[in-house]
Design an enzyme around this catalytic site. Structure first.
Site, PDB file in Angstrom:
ATOM      1  N   GLU A  10       3.640 -23.944  14.536  1.00 53.75           N
ATOM      2  CA  GLU A  10       2.424 -23.292  15.028  1.00 53.75           C
ATOM      3  C   GLU A  10       2.069 -22.073  14.195  1.00 53.75           C
ATOM      4  OE1 GLU A  10       0.085 -20.392  17.495  1.00 53.75           O
ATOM      5  OE2 GLU A  10       2.070 -20.164  16.585  1.00 53.75           O
ATOM      6  N   ASP A  50       8.874 -22.922  16.472  1.00 56.52           N
ATOM      7  CA  ASP A  50       9.036 -22.166  15.233  1.00 56.52           C
ATOM      8  C   ASP A  50       8.784 -20.679  15.432  1.00 56.52           C
ATOM      9  OD1 ASP A  50       6.242 -22.756  15.594  1.00 56.52           O
ATOM     10  OD2 ASP A  50       5.885 -22.190  13.506  1.00 56.52           O
TER      11      ASP A  50
END
Length: 356
Positions: free
Chosen positions: A129, A75
């Site tokens: 994350e 991400d």
């Protein structure tokens, strides 16, 4: 959708970084990229592949005496006029180029092109994350499949500008509150102003002397800062409450309990409520794979100023380091970029370390 991660792209860490950047994967929108990564890995005969949500795990099982994890998150933070990627001279620009699709490219490139590594390898391409911990792919794996995380050493491919950043700081957020008594602002002497009382909280922060701690030759500088303040009722009311949010970044020689005790000492006399707390990680430099990795890098490690998922591995008793080509100072920046030469050098370092 056609998978852009073709064999030619997978063979070149630079082309692979650009292909990864050009698949948008803002936190909680990683499915498309995870699908592409899973498709590629399932076609590799020397890997066993599992998936949990939008986290893809692949591993070798070659009977080696030690296992090493290479992990990178899929991400990114929200796009900020920096998508898709562009290349200017020796720089690749785009959301995630530094944090951390260049690191993900390392892991995916090695997973596909290194069938006979010196250690058994576990690769994690994980989700979420950049947002709250409850969404983090490694956190979810630890709950559902802790055996996937078993290893002797781990490398988080976070941006470090090509040096080893050892361990990480712990982080805590706390609300320090003041209280007062409401009154009409035209007759303020009948009340007690909670915002005015917060001046002492801010004064203590201004006067705070942060520690600098050396651990195994790595320096960690602590910091305690106000990051948000809120209070007030209306434009004609003396407020009866003010909240100052404080972020404490602490060296990994402090336990979470010691960090909480310290922040309560600093703000003795005030109401303190801890709202978020993550432990740090000690440098983790003594494991045999770590020593061999440091030799391959050829530069002294430095302390990680920030929190990363190395702390999750440290909590499991697995030493872990950070290593990646991106500049951490460019993470989340609209001008985020990675140096192509750094990207190639880091890929060569990892291959030199891991090849049989």
């Amino acid at each position: 959708m056609v998978n852009p991660l073709t064999p030619d792209v997978l063979a070149d860490p630079v082309a692979l970084t650009r292909a990864l950047v050009d698949v948008e994967s803002v936190s909680l929108n990683e499915k498309e990229l995870a699908d592409h990564v899973e498709e590629v890995l399932r076609a590799v005969p020397h890997l066993t592949v599992q998936r949990l949500g939008n986290t893809v795990m692949a591993r070798t099982d070659l009977g080696r005496s030690q296992r090493v994890v290479l992990a990178g998150h899929l991400d990114t933070v929200p796009i900020n006029n920096n998508f898709p990627s562009t290349i200017r001279d020796d720089l690749m620009y785009g959301c995630g180029t530094s944090d951390m699709k260049s690191g993900v490219a390392y892991a995916l490139h090695l997973a596909v092109t290194l069938p006979d590594p010196r250690y058994d390898l576990t690769y994690f391409f994980y989700e979420a994350e950049e947002i709250e911990s409850r969404y983090n792919g490694l956190h979810l794996v630890a709950q559902a499949h802790p055996d996937w995380l078993t290893a002797d050493f781990a490398v988080l491919l976070e941006p470090t500008y090509g040096v080893v950043e050892a361990g990480c700081q712990g982080t805590m957020r706390a609300i320090v509150s003041t209280t007062g008594r409401r009154a009409h602002s035209a007759r303020s002497w009948h009340g007690v102003n909670a915002i005015h009382a917060a001046a002492e909280v801010l004064n203590r922060l201004v006067a705070y002397q942060a520690r600098t701690v050396a651990i195994d030759g790595c320096t960690y500088r602590e910091g305690m800062n106000a990051v948000r303040i809120g209070g007030g009722v209306a434009g004609n009311v003396v407020p009866d409450r003010c909240d100052v949010e404080v972020n404490f970044r602490f060296a990994p020689d402090r336990t979470p309990e010691q960090a909480q005790e310290h922040i309560r000492e600093v703000f003795d006399g005030f109401d303190v409520v801890v709202t978020d707390l993550a432990p740090g990680a000690l440098p983790g430099l003594t494991a045999e794979p770590a020593l061999e990795f440091l030799a391959a890098v050829g530069e002294a490690p430095v302390g990680k100023l920030g929190w990363t998922d190395v702390a999750r591995f440290a909590a499991l008793g697995i030493p872990a380091l950070n290593f990646g080509p991106g500049d951490p100072n460019l993470a989340h920046h609209p001008d985020e970029h990675v140096e192509i030469a750094k990207l190639r050098d880091g890929a060569a370092t990892l291959h030199r370390w891991l090849a049989s």
